[in-house]
Design an enzyme around this catalytic site. Structure first.
Site, PDB file in Angstrom:
ATOM      1  N   SER A 143       0.696  -1.158  -0.010  1.00 28.80           N
ATOM      2  CA  SER A 143      -0.008  -0.027   0.106  1.00 28.80           C
ATOM      3  C   SER A 143       0.865   1.440   0.019  1.00 28.80           C
ATOM      4  O   SER A 143       1.897   1.255   0.544  1.00 28.80           O
ATOM      5  CB  SER A 143      -0.831  -0.025   1.274  1.00 28.80           C
ATOM      6  OG  SER A 143      -1.480   1.437   1.137  1.00 28.80           O
ATOM      7  N   TYR A 157      -1.280   3.452  12.170  1.00 28.75           N
ATOM      8  CA  TYR A 157       0.186   3.012  12.826  1.00 28.75           C
ATOM      9  C   TYR A 157       0.411   1.625  12.369  1.00 28.75           C
ATOM     10  O   TYR A 157       1.334   1.200  11.697  1.00 28.75           O
ATOM     11  CB  TYR A 157       0.330   2.980  14.072  1.00 28.75           C
ATOM     12  CG  TYR A 157       0.755   4.504  14.475  1.00 28.75           C
ATOM     13  CD1 TYR A 157       2.056   4.746  14.601  1.00 28.75           C
ATOM     14  CD2 TYR A 157      -0.274   5.286  14.967  1.00 28.75           C
ATOM     15  CE1 TYR A 157       2.396   6.146  15.024  1.00 28.75           C
ATOM     16  CE2 TYR A 157       0.047   6.658  15.279  1.00 28.75           C
ATOM     17  CZ  TYR A 157       1.382   6.929  15.468  1.00 28.75           C
ATOM     18  OH  TYR A 157       1.762   8.451  15.572  1.00 28.75           O
TER      19      TYR A 157
HETATM   20  N1  LIG Z   1      -8.742  -1.883  -1.439  1.00 33.92           N
HETATM   21  C1  LIG Z   1      -7.937  -0.897  -1.119  1.00 33.92           C
HETATM   22  O1  LIG Z   1      -8.032   0.240  -1.237  1.00 33.92           O
HETATM   23  C2  LIG Z   1      -6.321  -1.109  -1.065  1.00 33.92           C
HETATM   24  C3  LIG Z   1      -5.131  -0.299  -1.119  1.00 33.92           C
HETATM   25  C4  LIG Z   1      -4.005  -0.534  -0.713  1.00 33.92           C
HETATM   26  C5  LIG Z   1      -3.662  -1.864  -0.500  1.00 33.92           C
HETATM   27  N2  LIG Z   1      -4.495  -2.915  -0.732  1.00 33.92           N
HETATM   28  C6  LIG Z   1      -4.141  -4.357  -0.246  1.00 33.92           C
HETATM   29  O2  LIG Z   1      -4.498  -5.084  -1.495  1.00 33.92           O
HETATM   30  C7  LIG Z   1      -4.682  -6.504  -0.812  1.00 33.92           C
HETATM   31  C8  LIG Z   1      -6.260  -7.033  -1.215  1.00 33.92           C
HETATM   32  O3  LIG Z   1      -6.992  -6.054  -0.480  1.00 33.92           O
HETATM   33  P1  LIG Z   1      -8.722  -5.752  -0.762  1.00 33.92           P
HETATM   34  O4  LIG Z   1      -9.108  -4.693  -1.025  1.00 33.92           O
HETATM   35  O5  LIG Z   1      -9.094  -7.082  -1.802  1.00 33.92           O
HETATM   36  O6  LIG Z   1      -9.307  -6.479   0.473  1.00 33.92           O
HETATM   37  P2  LIG Z   1     -10.533  -7.326   0.936  1.00 33.92           P
HETATM   38  O7  LIG Z   1     -11.562  -7.050  -0.017  1.00 33.92           O
HETATM   39  O8  LIG Z   1     -10.687  -6.884   2.543  1.00 33.92           O
HETATM   40  O9  LIG Z   1      -9.889  -8.867   0.833  1.00 33.92           O
HETATM   41  C9  LIG Z   1      -8.761  -9.344   1.665  1.00 33.92           C
HETATM   42  C10 LIG Z   1      -8.626 -10.530   1.325  1.00 33.92           C
HETATM   43  O10 LIG Z   1      -7.442 -11.036   2.017  1.00 33.92           O
HETATM   44  C11 LIG Z   1      -7.927 -12.385   2.713  1.00 33.92           C
HETATM   45  N3  LIG Z   1      -7.181 -12.612   3.951  1.00 33.92           N
HETATM   46  C12 LIG Z   1      -7.182 -11.893   4.958  1.00 33.92           C
HETATM   47  N4  LIG Z   1      -6.667 -12.715   5.972  1.00 33.92           N
HETATM   48  C13 LIG Z   1      -6.098 -13.710   5.362  1.00 33.92           C
HETATM   49  C14 LIG Z   1      -5.387 -14.827   5.928  1.00 33.92           C
HETATM   50  N5  LIG Z   1      -4.814 -14.895   7.147  1.00 33.92           N
HETATM   51  N6  LIG Z   1      -5.239 -15.826   4.679  1.00 33.92           N
HETATM   52  C15 LIG Z   1      -5.590 -15.838   3.684  1.00 33.92           C
HETATM   53  N7  LIG Z   1      -6.036 -14.819   3.063  1.00 33.92           N
HETATM   54  C16 LIG Z   1      -6.428 -13.827   4.003  1.00 33.92           C
HETATM   55  C17 LIG Z   1      -9.389 -12.278   2.622  1.00 33.92           C
HETATM   56  O11 LIG Z   1      -9.862 -13.559   2.861  1.00 33.92           O
HETATM   57  P3  LIG Z   1     -11.210 -14.004   3.973  1.00 33.92           P
HETATM   58  O12 LIG Z   1     -12.216 -13.844   2.981  1.00 33.92           O
HETATM   59  O13 LIG Z   1     -10.878 -15.341   4.256  1.00 33.92           O
HETATM   60  O14 LIG Z   1     -11.337 -12.947   4.657  1.00 33.92           O
HETATM   61  C18 LIG Z   1      -9.635 -11.536   1.566  1.00 33.92           C
HETATM   62  O15 LIG Z   1      -9.619 -12.661   0.432  1.00 33.92           O
HETATM   63  C19 LIG Z   1      -4.423  -6.413   0.574  1.00 33.92           C
HETATM   64  O16 LIG Z   1      -3.080  -6.841   0.897  1.00 33.92           O
HETATM   65  C20 LIG Z   1      -4.522  -4.935   0.915  1.00 33.92           C
HETATM   66  O17 LIG Z   1      -3.687  -4.584   1.982  1.00 33.92           O
HETATM   67  C21 LIG Z   1      -5.919  -2.561  -0.856  1.00 33.92           C
END
Ligand SMILES: NC(=O)c1ccc[n+]([C@@H]2O[C@H](COP(=O)([O-])OP(=O)(O)OC[C@H]3O[C@@H](n4cnc5c(N)ncnc54)[C@H](OP(=O)(O)O)[C@@H]3O)[C@@H](O)[C@H]2O)c1
Length: 238
Positions: A143, A157
């Site tokens: 991120s 944090y």
């Molecule tokens: N959306 C944004 O604006 C944004 C911005 C910057 C970075 N990111 C990064 O992009 C990535 C994807 O984010 P997203 O927006 O798709 O978030 P999201 O919709 O909240 O999805 C998070 C995903 O991570 C999985 N997950 C969480 N803990 C896990 C674990 N212990 N083992 C395996 N899977 C796990 C969740 O699975 P479950 O369904 O099992 O919970 C879900 O598939 C993340 O790393 C996030 O930090 C997102």
């Protein structure tokens, strides 16, 4: 066709990666903590070359079990999408999320377990599978809030610190695994995206973000490895 392994494939950006790589004809290993909770993933798998696997990236035994099941299968792209903000949410709390005065060590440990230690263990477990492939790429979603130079607003944090640590991991992987295995590794920021994590007010839809990130991943070369890329192909400061 190349093979991509996607973590966090049950929803959000991981699921959209599965959708797009599937449309492009790739072979996919789609990993989710509980695949049964994602009817969308099951529906995609019914029509494509998708193998669904159960994986908790925060659980070393789960990673070991997946590695054993994959055997020597080559993985062109090891793509880490699993991530967590822990308790609370930037989408609903804004800068109050993870603010000063609220450090809860157990919550921090869980965020580090999933966001930092998970991608490190995955790289160690599957490095030979990636090295055996044609493209040899390891990409993990980080991120912009992990940018230390770009932090002008403070707060957030635990999530911020975890993504800064992940950036450090990806940078070291890009150096070490280039030398040892010819692997191209990089962190990649998806933009602010309307998923459960990003919330409804985020700037981008998942289709736009993932379309851009796929182009960045396609364009990764040894010269572009180990740099902090954004979904639109621009480069971020560490
Ligand atoms: N959306 C944004 O604006 C944004 C911005 C910057 C970075 N990111 C990064 O992009 C990535 C994807 O984010 P997203 O927006 O798709 O978030 P999201 O919709 O909240 O999805 C998070 C995903 O991570 C999985 N997950 C969480 N803990 C896990 C674990 N212990 N083992 C395996 N899977 C796990 C969740 O699975 P479950 O369904 O099992 O919970 C879900 O598939 C993340 O790393 C996030 O930090 C997102």
């Amino acid at each position: 066709m190349p093979t991509v392994l996607v973590t966090g494939a049950g929803r959000g950006l991981g699921l959209e990666f599965v959708r797009q790589y599937s449309s492009a004809g790739w072979d996919i290993v789609a990993c989710a903590r509980d695949p049964l909770r994602s009817p969308e993933l099951a529906a995609l798998a019914a029509g494509g070359r998708i193998r669904i696997e159960t994986l908790d990236v925060g659980d070393e035994a789960s990673i070991r079990a997946l590695t054993a099941r994959l055997g020597e299968r080559p993985l062109d792209v090891l793509l880490g999408c699993a991530g967590t903000m822990g308790q609370g949410s930037f989408a609903t709390e804004g800068l109050d999320f993870g603010r000063f005065g609220n450090c809860e060590p157990g919550d921090w440990a869980e965020v580090y377990r999933v966001n930092v230690i998970g991608p490190m263990l995955m790289a160690e477990a599957l490095v030979d599978n990636v090295a055996r492939s044609a493209q040899k790429k390891i990409v993990t979603l980080t991120s912009v809030v992990g940018s230390i130079a770009g932090n002008t607003i403070g707060s957030l944090y635990k999530y911020r610190a975890s993504k800064a640590a992940l950036n450090a991991v990806m940078r070291s992987l890009s150096i070490d695994l280039a030398r040892s295995h010819g692997i191209i590794a990089s962190p990649l920021h998806p933009g602010w995206v309307r998923t459960e994590m990003g919330g409804p007010h985020a700037h981008l839809d998942a289709v736009t973000s993932v379309t851009g990130m796929r182009a960045v991943i396609d364009g990764l070369t040894p010269e572009r490895a180990g740099r902090f890329w954004m979904y639109d192909g621009s480069e971020l400061p560490w």
